[in-house]
Motif scaffolding. Structure first.
Motif, PDB file in Angstrom:
ATOM      1  N   PRO A 344       5.882   2.263   9.644  1.00 34.19           N
ATOM      2  CA  PRO A 344       6.941   1.264   9.434  1.00 34.19           C
ATOM      3  C   PRO A 344       6.427  -0.145   9.172  1.00 34.19           C
ATOM      4  O   PRO A 344       7.172  -1.098   9.269  1.00 34.19           O
ATOM      5  N   GLN A 345       5.125  -0.284   8.863  1.00 30.58           N
ATOM      6  CA  GLN A 345       4.576  -1.605   8.592  1.00 30.58           C
ATOM      7  C   GLN A 345       5.216  -2.195   7.330  1.00 30.58           C
ATOM      8  O   GLN A 345       5.691  -1.460   6.465  1.00 30.58           O
ATOM      9  N   THR A 346       5.171  -3.515   7.219  1.00 30.57           N
ATOM     10  CA  THR A 346       5.827  -4.168   6.089  1.00 30.57           C
ATOM     11  C   THR A 346       4.842  -4.747   5.079  1.00 30.57           C
ATOM     12  O   THR A 346       5.267  -5.358   4.097  1.00 30.57           O
ATOM     13  N   ALA A 347       3.531  -4.564   5.285  1.00 27.40           N
ATOM     14  CA  ALA A 347       2.566  -5.090   4.326  1.00 27.40           C
ATOM     15  C   ALA A 347       1.248  -4.332   4.435  1.00 27.40           C
ATOM     16  O   ALA A 347       0.908  -3.784   5.492  1.00 27.40           O
ATOM     17  N   ILE A 348       0.503  -4.309   3.318  1.00 28.33           N
ATOM     18  CA  ILE A 348      -0.815  -3.684   3.276  1.00 28.33           C
ATOM     19  C   ILE A 348      -1.681  -4.478   2.309  1.00 28.33           C
ATOM     20  O   ILE A 348      -1.231  -4.886   1.236  1.00 28.33           O
ATOM     21  N   LEU A 349      -2.926  -4.731   2.699  1.00 25.39           N
ATOM     22  CA  LEU A 349      -3.868  -5.491   1.879  1.00 25.39           C
ATOM     23  C   LEU A 349      -4.836  -4.539   1.192  1.00 25.39           C
ATOM     24  O   LEU A 349      -5.438  -3.680   1.845  1.00 25.39           O
ATOM     25  N   GLY A 350      -4.974  -4.699  -0.123  1.00 25.73           N
ATOM     26  CA  GLY A 350      -5.896  -3.869  -0.891  1.00 25.73           C
ATOM     27  C   GLY A 350      -7.129  -4.654  -1.307  1.00 25.73           C
ATOM     28  O   GLY A 350      -7.006  -5.693  -1.960  1.00 25.73           O
ATOM     29  N   MET A 351      -8.320  -4.172  -0.907  1.00 23.43           N
ATOM     30  CA  MET A 351      -9.592  -4.737  -1.365  1.00 23.43           C
ATOM     31  C   MET A 351     -10.053  -3.937  -2.586  1.00 23.43           C
ATOM     32  O   MET A 351      -9.689  -2.774  -2.750  1.00 23.43           O
TER      33      MET A 351
END
Length: 408
Positions: A344-351
């Protein structure tokens, strides 16, 4: 004495599992704590070991059968390997075994090791020479863990050199169009369902930026030897990204929140998931309370999770929770992508991949190691302004690492 072999007790979030592999067959002898069967759930693979020395008496649930928590999947006979044979019969068999084992002794003298069945299977799957593995089991027996440790400690050159050999070449007659149908594993099916649900339920957008990695690379180059000597772990990029993300999450609480029905849940802590690719699929173990962790703690935990993931040893507790996720497609060569949310997270960072590009710096053209960053976010919870400012904050901290220490 007959003992029931039961499936492990699954956590509350896991309803059922599937029998993945029986490592022992009926009548086959096993030692106490030796792996006999793997149960695959939609999150992890659980191992069932022998309760004592004995033999598998009966298999009730075959491979690919669905089992529930605590369900009986087979029967085990304790001590049956040596109790059921008369003395004379066992003596004659011992002599026959001694004769049969004579060539094996020659093989052992040439460098062969004693492997448990699970270890032998893993060694064959990964093209590992058993004689090169140091055994830590009883009488020098090579266990599955010994093979896993040997694989994880292999030099990168070995692994890259062995990759071409791992790809089987199939001779196909001209004009033929072969197909292979394989049932989807429970873990892969769970991943697919979660990713589709994320796209269908979230108002997902992605914003991009780029970061000059030269300051971080110079810092690593300057202190990598001292860091390794002091902490016994290599200084990687992920720890810098985790610390930068933690500081940015404290400044933008909406990015560290989740949606539960009609409620917005703001978390007062930073538990960051790190996506790890395994043969069975993508798993996301969680770094707990990253704000209180140092760079060395982060690196050690990531290495530990990576080793567990390769060996299928990650537990449910390692992957539950998490308020934010970081995924690194750059290790596979990805230059830019749009990561999918981990509900249910609202953000994800892509490297992504670090690639040298000509950049304008103070009116001059310089060749710099650049990385594209991507932040996918749920627009129901996070406004575009917050998402962009969050990503800019991470960029600024990575380009000037002193900001992380000074909190500016």
């Amino acid at each position: 004495m007959s003992i029931e072999i039961k499936a492990p007790v699954f956590p509350e979030s896991v309803a059922e599992g599937t029998v993945a592999t029986w490592h022992k067959q009926p009548g086959e002898a096993c030692e106490r704590d030796e792996l006999i069967v793997d149960i695959e759930t939609d999150k992890v693979v659980l191992e069932v070991v022998a309760p004592a020395d004995g033999v598998i008496e009966e298999i009730i649930k075959n491979e690919d059968d669905v089992v529930e928590s605590g369900e009986v999947i087979g029967k085990f006979k304790e001590g049956a390997a040596g109790e059921s044979k008369p003395a004379e019969e066992s003596k004659s068999e011992d002599k026959a075994e001694e004769k049969a084992e004579e060539p094996k002794k020659e093989e052992a003298s040439s460098g062969d090791a004693i492997l448990s069945p699970a270890a032998r299977k893993l060694a064959e799957e990964n093209d590992v020479d058993p004689s090169a593995v140091k055994g830590t089991g009883k009488d020098g027996r090579v266990t599955k863990e010994d093979v896993q440790n040997h694989i994880s400690n292999k030099p990168a050159a070995d692994s890259s050199a062995s990759k071409p050999a791992e790809m089987p070449k199939v001779d196909v007659a001209q004009g033929e169009r072969p197909e292979k149908r394989v049932p989807m594993t429970r873990l892969r099916a769970s991943i697919a369902k979660r990713l589709v649900d994320a796209q269908q339920t979230a108002a997902m957008l992605t914003t991009f930026n780029e970061v000059n990695m030269k300051p971080i690379m110079d810092l690593r180059s300057q202190y990598k030897d001292s860091f390794l000597k002091r902490h016994d772990v290599k200084l990687g990029f992920m720890s810098f990204f985790a610390k930068a993300a933690t500081e940015a999450l404290k400044r933008f609480p909406a990015v560290n929140a989740s949606i539960d029905g009609n409620d917005m849940v703001y978390h007062g802590y930073q538990d960051i998931g790190v996506a790890v690719s395994t043969d069975r699929g993508l798993v996301v173990p969680v770094l707990r309370d990253v704000d209180s962790m140092g760079l060395a703690d982060i690196e050690k935990t990531i290495v530990d999770y990576g080793t567990k993931a390769k060996g299928g040893k990650l537990g449910i507790e390692d992957m539950t929770g998490g308020t934010f996720t970081i995924t690194n497609g750059g290790i596979f060569g990805s230059l830019i992508s749009t990561p999918i949310l981990n509900p249910p997270q609202t953000a994800i960072l892509g490297m992504h991949k670090i690639q040298e590009r000509p950049m304008a710096v103070n009116g001059q053209v310089e060749v710099l190691p650049m990385m594209y960053l991507a932040l996918s976010y749920d627009h129901r919870m996070i406004d575009g302004k917050e998402a962009v400012q969050f990503l800019v904050a991470i960029k600024e901290m990575l380009e000037d690492p002193a900001r992380i220490l000074l909190d500016v």
